[in-house]
Structures are given as structure tokens and as C-alpha cells.
Design a protein around this motif. Structure first.
Motif, PDB file in Angstrom:
ATOM      1  N   LEU A  78     -82.666 -17.003-102.941  1.00  8.10           N
ATOM      2  CA  LEU A  78     -84.064 -17.013-102.499  1.00  8.10           C
ATOM      3  C   LEU A  78     -84.943 -16.401-103.590  1.00  8.10           C
ATOM      4  CD1 LEU A  78     -83.765 -15.913 -98.739  1.00  8.10           C
ATOM      5  CD2 LEU A  78     -84.517 -18.145 -99.587  1.00  8.10           C
ATOM      6  N   ASP A  79     -84.409 -15.384-104.222  1.00  7.87           N
ATOM      7  CA  ASP A  79     -85.137 -14.721-105.307  1.00  7.87           C
ATOM      8  C   ASP A  79     -85.331 -15.687-106.481  1.00  7.87           C
ATOM      9  OD1 ASP A  79     -86.465 -12.678-106.514  1.00  7.87           O
ATOM     10  OD2 ASP A  79     -84.677 -11.662-107.262  1.00  7.87           O
ATOM     11  N   THR A  80     -84.236 -16.359-106.845  1.00  6.64           N
ATOM     12  CA  THR A  80     -84.293 -17.342-107.936  1.00  6.64           C
ATOM     13  C   THR A  80     -85.320 -18.430-107.632  1.00  6.64           C
ATOM     14  OG1 THR A  80     -81.945 -16.972-108.278  1.00  6.64           O
ATOM     15  CG2 THR A  80     -82.907 -18.903-109.353  1.00  6.64           C
ATOM     16  N   ALA A  81     -85.394 -18.807-106.370  1.00  4.00           N
ATOM     17  CA  ALA A  81     -86.339 -19.857-105.972  1.00  4.00           C
ATOM     18  C   ALA A  81     -87.766 -19.328-105.924  1.00  4.00           C
ATOM     19  CB  ALA A  81     -85.929 -20.429-104.612  1.00  4.00           C
ATOM     20  N   GLY A  82     -87.928 -18.036-106.161  1.00  2.84           N
ATOM     21  CA  GLY A  82     -89.265 -17.443-106.182  1.00  2.84           C
ATOM     22  C   GLY A  82     -89.873 -17.251-104.810  1.00  2.84           C
TER      23      GLY A  82
END
Length: 575
Positions: free
Chosen positions: A274-278
RNA sequence: GCGCUGGUAGCUCAGUUGGAUAGAGUAUCUGGCUACGAACCAGAGGGUCGGGGGUUCGAAUCCUCCCCAGCGCGCCA
């Protein structure tokens, strides 16, 4: 074969030939009055409005381009522009023959078979199943059967609750007891009581709460001894569920269990991705996802918390992991969640986040099949006198007992074993049907007597119609399968038409996840049979008519058996 | 406050992209077993579809405002 679809196809073509634009819907419906024929097409009026022409003139043009001569004996223009379609008895008879000679009642399979995951039942293993679990379990199971029947690949998923803080309390209580093995199993036979005792100690006993929290920590850290204790508890609790499923004739087995704990290993990945997806935002120490579509009118966006400020995960995290698993491992095209309506916001957030993060493809169908809360007679959330819930097992036992008393009174000649079997089938059928026959996504009122009723629009009524037919066959001897079907009497034609409409009921159930449509169909079918039974003597008729009516009765029995089977309700030759 | 779901006969509920006179069950009343099973069938009564306004040939159904009920809305699941 699906009459509505067939007529839709023909009338739509005629509409376009008469000058209506492409994709003009024919709007075919079953007529609600005999004088309006068997089916009516209501699309002409809408099309005429768009074309700004007189609807009756358009209707005339449509008729000129409509050839239903094989199917219908007449098609009439009525009122402002209805097309009333009267089906031809000979055609109905042909279709009945096709159904009689088919293993699947000549019902068309799905044109685009899908892989459908059905998430249902999902009890919390910390406690015993109660009446509130009935809806999810029963309705979900019916959808499993219906979707399978028309050729979809169905994967059952029982997302049981086997993780979380309450297990610390249970394990602490469990481990403090002197007994183990079979003796412990006995203690856990009343899971509800076990939970209450543990809860009481948690609330009242000095130091117990701390012990409980230690167990949670140890369990989550993978402590072997603690894990073994937990596993033992889970096994016993699952056995409780399986006893209920078996008694309820529900398809779920241990192979379908995909518990919350199965996703533990993936929760950190979910957060990372989720973090990678911003999509991740830290707010007051917690990891949240804010999506614009969940904005209130004051422009305040509702967050979905996926990780607590102490680092712990929540059920949204688990549901995201499960959704990803259902896509990546199970290759689902469609996922149906039979879950309480109160989780509507939560599930819609999970669906939206999963798509925003590209955990699942945009076209994946994610549907919350919501149902309401169970209420007591006073309109407040249902509770027993002592503030608890009604155990599901107690409801089922009561249903079978009442059915046993009734069958003993109605049919005292049956042996006790036979009466017990009948009582089981009728009692369970009644309970399941009471829940399946309601579409309410709103709250519903729990009532012993309506839940356990054996008269009127109930499963026993349908089972009774089936048993009557079997009784006729026992007296009739051999049936002449080569006999011609005659549909002379109004009751015969009405029954014949209804027999050919199962496919239309199934079509709606599949689309909307609403087995009550199928219940309603079967009730009408049984009603039509009862009227036919009164109006048209079978065994006393001349051979030609007798054989024809026996065939109608036979197809009725097959349709009732198949339809009830799709609801997970069994039939009986005698009751 | 915002949102979701609902409000249809005394009670429990149907009502399929807007269709013709809103339907069942139950309860009440009337009739039907020497009958292929009466757990049934035939019939009767019972409605301001929560309320107002709007859209149109046509609204229980769509739009809008209001009333009522249940539920949900940051670290339980």
C-alpha cells in the motif's frame, strides 16, 4: 431454454426492424393477468416515446416484423401499446418433453462461466454458532449450489475468526484447568459457557487479564506450547461448526476453511505494498488509507485504518490480504460476500482500496450481499431473556422436535425411525426456507413460530406437494413415457407454463444473489400443482389423459426436487 | 452532523431495467375429506404503498424535501 430470453430476442429484433434504435429493450415480463396472455412486451411504449411517434402505430409495425408463429398462438396489441403474447399449448408441450428428457431440466448453462468465490458463514471460533449465523450460512450455500448448477466454477471460503485478543483469554482459562484430552473436550462441548466463564474471570479475577494478554503475545510470537493449545481449541470449535453444517445440509467442510490466521504472514506485505502504491498516510500514529470517494459532505475523508499505532493489524488488513489471495491464487472473476449489512462501509472501503492499489483487476466483480440484523419482537437487537443469543443448535433441535410431533400426529403408521428422518428433513427445511424466502436487506424479526411454521408458504408445503406426487406414482404403477402431452385444461396449461420458468428464477438469483426469488417460484409451482391436482383427476382419467397428466406430475416432482436441492432442502417420498 | 438500509393489509413479507385493477402467507369468516395424502383446495372481507412536492401517456418503483426505525462513521472483528 428460457422463455423470457427467447421472446426478448425475437421482440427486440422486431423492434429494430420497425425502426427503433439498436439495443432498444423489449422489456418482456410474465403477465400478471390471464387476459393479458402469458407474457407481455412493454418496450414498445418506451421506444415510441424516444422516437416521438404513436406507440400503437409502432406496435403495429413491430407485429408486422414479429414472427412467433411457432411459439405463440396469438400476439395482441392492448392498451397504450402493450404486446400480449399467448403461448401455444403444442409448443409448451414440446418444451416439457425436452425438459423431461434432460438431466438439467433443459436449463441453459451460463454463456460465460466464471470462477466465483463465495465468502460465507464465517463464524467466530471463540464462541458457538448462534441464530445470527443462519442467514450467511444458508443463503451463501444456496448461491454456491445455484451457481454450480449453471456451470460456474465455485470456490467456497469460510473466513472463520480464529485470531485476536479474545483467544488469549480463552487459552489462559483453558490452560488453568486441571483436565486435558477427552475431559477437556467435554468442557468445551458447551463452548458458549466456556467463553462466558473465561470472560468473567477476565473481568473480575485479579491478574487474569494480564495472563490473558501474555497468552496473546506468546501466541503471536509463535510459542510452540501456546500454539498447540490454540490448535486444540480451534479443532474442537471447528468440529462444533461441522456438526451444525452437517445437520443443516450445508456444503462447507474443513477444506473450505480459510481462517483469518492464514493471512498473518502476508499482513506486513499488504502494508508495504500500500505504501509503494502511494496510498498510505500516517495519522495520529496509525497507518491509514484515505480515498476521496469516502468523503462526507463536510469534505472530511473517512479513513480506513490498516495498521494500529502499536503496529498491530486490523481486519481491513486481513480482508485485503484475503482479496489478493482470491485474485492471485484462486483466480476469481467474482467474489460474493455474504456478510452482515453493518459491515457495508468497511467492505466497500476494502474493495476500493484493493482496486486502487491494483491488488485485484478493475473488472473483478466484488459484491457485498448484505443482510440485516436480527431483531426481537420489540424491534430491538435480538437477545434471550438472560441477555445472550439463541444457539443455532437449539433452534435446529426445536425445529426437529416440533416436526416430529407433527408427523407423529399426521402419519402415526410410519415407524419411529421413519418419523425421525421425516422430522429432520421437514424441520431443517422449514428453518432454512424461513430465512431463504426473505429478501430483506433490512433488519428482520426473529420469531420461533414463523421460523418453525409448517403451513402456508413454507418448505413443508413444497415437500408435501412432492410427497403427494410420489404417492400417486406408487399407486399408478408404470408410466408410459411415450404418451403425448395434452394441455387442454386451464390448470394444465398454467402448470406447464410455470414448469418452464425455473430458468428465469435462476437467472435472477444468479444476478442478484437473492434465493427468495427461487423460493417464490417454487411456491407458485407447488400452488399451481395443487390447483391442477384438485381440478384434474389423474388416476381416474382415461389412459391417454392419465398418462399425459402423469408426465406433468413427474416433471413437477423433478422440478421441485431440483429447485429445493438448489436451496439445500431435501425432499421425501412420504411425510 | 454525515452516510447506509428500510417504512406496502391486524401480523410476517413479495412486488423482476417505471406498466394495465398493488399480490402472497398468516389471522378472521364461509364452503369442501366414503375422494390420486385436508401439512391441502375454493371463496370473502381487509390498503391515504410513511407524508408533501415533482418528472410523464403511466410512479410502490425515478428526483426532491420532510417524518420514523435500525445500523455505521480512527486504531474490536
Amino acid at each position: 431454454m428460457n422463455i423470457r430470453q427467447l421472446l426478448d430476442h425475437h421482440v427486440s429484433k422486431a423492434l429494430i426492424a420497425a425502426g427503433a434504435p439498436d439495443k432498444t429493450p423489449a422489456v418482456i415480463k410474465q403477465s400478471n393477468r390471464a387476459e393479458f396472455g402469458d407474457y407481455q412486451a412493454n418496450g414498445v411504449m418506451g421506444a415510441a416515446k424516444k422516437l416521438k411517434i404513436n406507440p400503437r402505430e409502432l406496435a403495429t409495425k413491430v407485429l408486422e416484423n414479429l414472427d412467433l408463429s411457432d411459439i405463440a398462438e396469438k400476439v395482441e396489441i392492448a392498451g397504450p401499446g402493450f404486446l400480449n403474447i399467448h403461448l401455444k399449448s403444442a409448443w409448451l408441450a414440446e418444451q416439457l418433453e425436452l425438459a423431461l428428457n434432460s438431466d438439467t431440466l433443459n436449463i441453459s448453462p451460463a454463456t460465460h462461466p466464471q470462477t466465483v468465490v463465495i465468502d460465507y458463514s464465517a463464524p467466530n471460533l471463540a464462541k458457538e454458532m448462534h441464530v445470527g449465523h443462519l442467514r450467511s450460512t444458508i443463503i451463501g450455500d444456496a448461491l454456491v449450489r445455484v451457481l454450480t448448477f449453471i456451470g460456474h466454477k465455485v470456490i467456497r471460503q469460510n473466513h472463520v475468526g480464529d485470531w485476536g485478543t479474545q483467544f488469549g483469554m480463552l487459552l489462559a482459562h483453558m490452560n488453568s484447568l486441571p483436565s486435558s484430552g477427552e475431559a477437556l473436550s467435554m468442557q468445551l462441548s458447551d463452548l458458549e459457557g466456556f467463553y462466558r466463564t473465561a470472560k468473567k474471570r477476565f473481568d473480575d479475577e485479579d491478574g487474569f487479564a494480564e495472563t490473558a494478554r501474555d497468552y496473546v503475545v506468546k501466541l503471536q510470537a509463535g510459542d510452540a506450547e501456546c500454539h498447540a493449545l490454540w490448535q486444540q481449541f480451534i479443532d474442537i470449535s471447528l468440529q462444533h461448526c461441522e456438526d451444525i453444517y452437517s445437520r443443516l445440509n450445508v456444503l462447507l467442510t474443513r477444506d473450505d476453511v480459510m481462517p483469518e490466521s492464514a493471512y498473518n504472514h502476508d499482513l506486513a506485505n499488504v502494508i508495504k505494498d500500500l505504501d509503494t502504491a502511494g496510498l498510505l498516510t500516517e495519522d495520529q500514529g496509525a497507518q491509514c488509507v484515505f480515498l476521496d470517494e469516502f468523503k462526507g459532505k463536510d469534505d472530511k475523508i473517512l479513513p480506513a485504518i490498516v495498521q494500529k499505532s502499536d503496529g498491530g493489524y486490523l481486519y481491513a488488513t486481513t480482508d485485503l490480504a484475503a482479496l489478493r489471495y482470491r485474485h492471485k491464487e484462486l483466480h476469481a472473476n467474482r467474489v460474493l460476500y455474504f456478510v452482515d449489512a453493518r459491515q457495508s462501509l468497511h467492505l466497500n472501503q476494502v474493495f476500493a482500496i484493493a482496486k486502487a492499489a491494483h491488488f485485484v483487476p478493475q473488472e473483478m466483480q466484488l459484491e457485498h450481499m448484505a443482510f440485516g440484523t436480527m431483531m426481537g419482537k420489540d424491534g430491538k437487537p435480538f437477545k434471550t431473556r438472560d441477555g445472550g443469543t439463541v444457539k443455532l443448535i437449539d433452534l435446529l433441535k426445536e425445529a426437529e422436535q416440533r416436526a416430529f410431533d407433527l408427523v407423529s400426529e399426521k402419519n402415526p403408521d410410519l415407524s419411529e425411525d421413519e418419523r425421525k428422518k421425516v422430522a429432520h428433513t421437514v424441520g431443517i427445511g422449514a428453518v432454512k426456507y424461513a430465512d431463504l424466502s426473505k429478501n430483506r436487506s433490512s433488519d428482520y424479526i426473529f420469531n420461533w413460530d414463523t421460523m418453525l411454521s409448517f403451513e402456508g408458504n413454507t418448505a413443508p408445503y413444497l415437500q408435501y406437494a412432492y410427497a403427494r406426487i410420489q404417492s400417486i406414482f406408487r399407486k399408478a404403477g408404470k408410466i408410459d413415457d411415450t404418451a403425448t402431452l395434452h394441455l387442454n385444461e386451464a390448470a394444465e396449461k398454467q402448470l406447464a407454463t410455470k414448469l418452464l420458468q425455473l430458468s428465469e428464477a435462476i437467472e435472477l438469483v444468479v444476478k442478484d444473489g437473492t434465493p427468495n426469488i427461487l423460493c417464490n417460484y417454487l411456491f407458485e409451482l407447488a400452488g399451481n400443482f395443487m390447483s391442477f391436482y384438485e381440478a384434474c383427476p389423474i388416476l381416474k382419467a382415461d389412459d391417454e389423459i392419465k398418462n399425459s397428466r402423469l408426465k406433468l406430475a413427474k416433471l413437477t416432482a423433478q422440478t421441485l426436487d431440483t429447485g429445493l436441492g438448489l436451496l439445500g432442502i431435501e425432499t421425501l417420498d412420504q411425510m
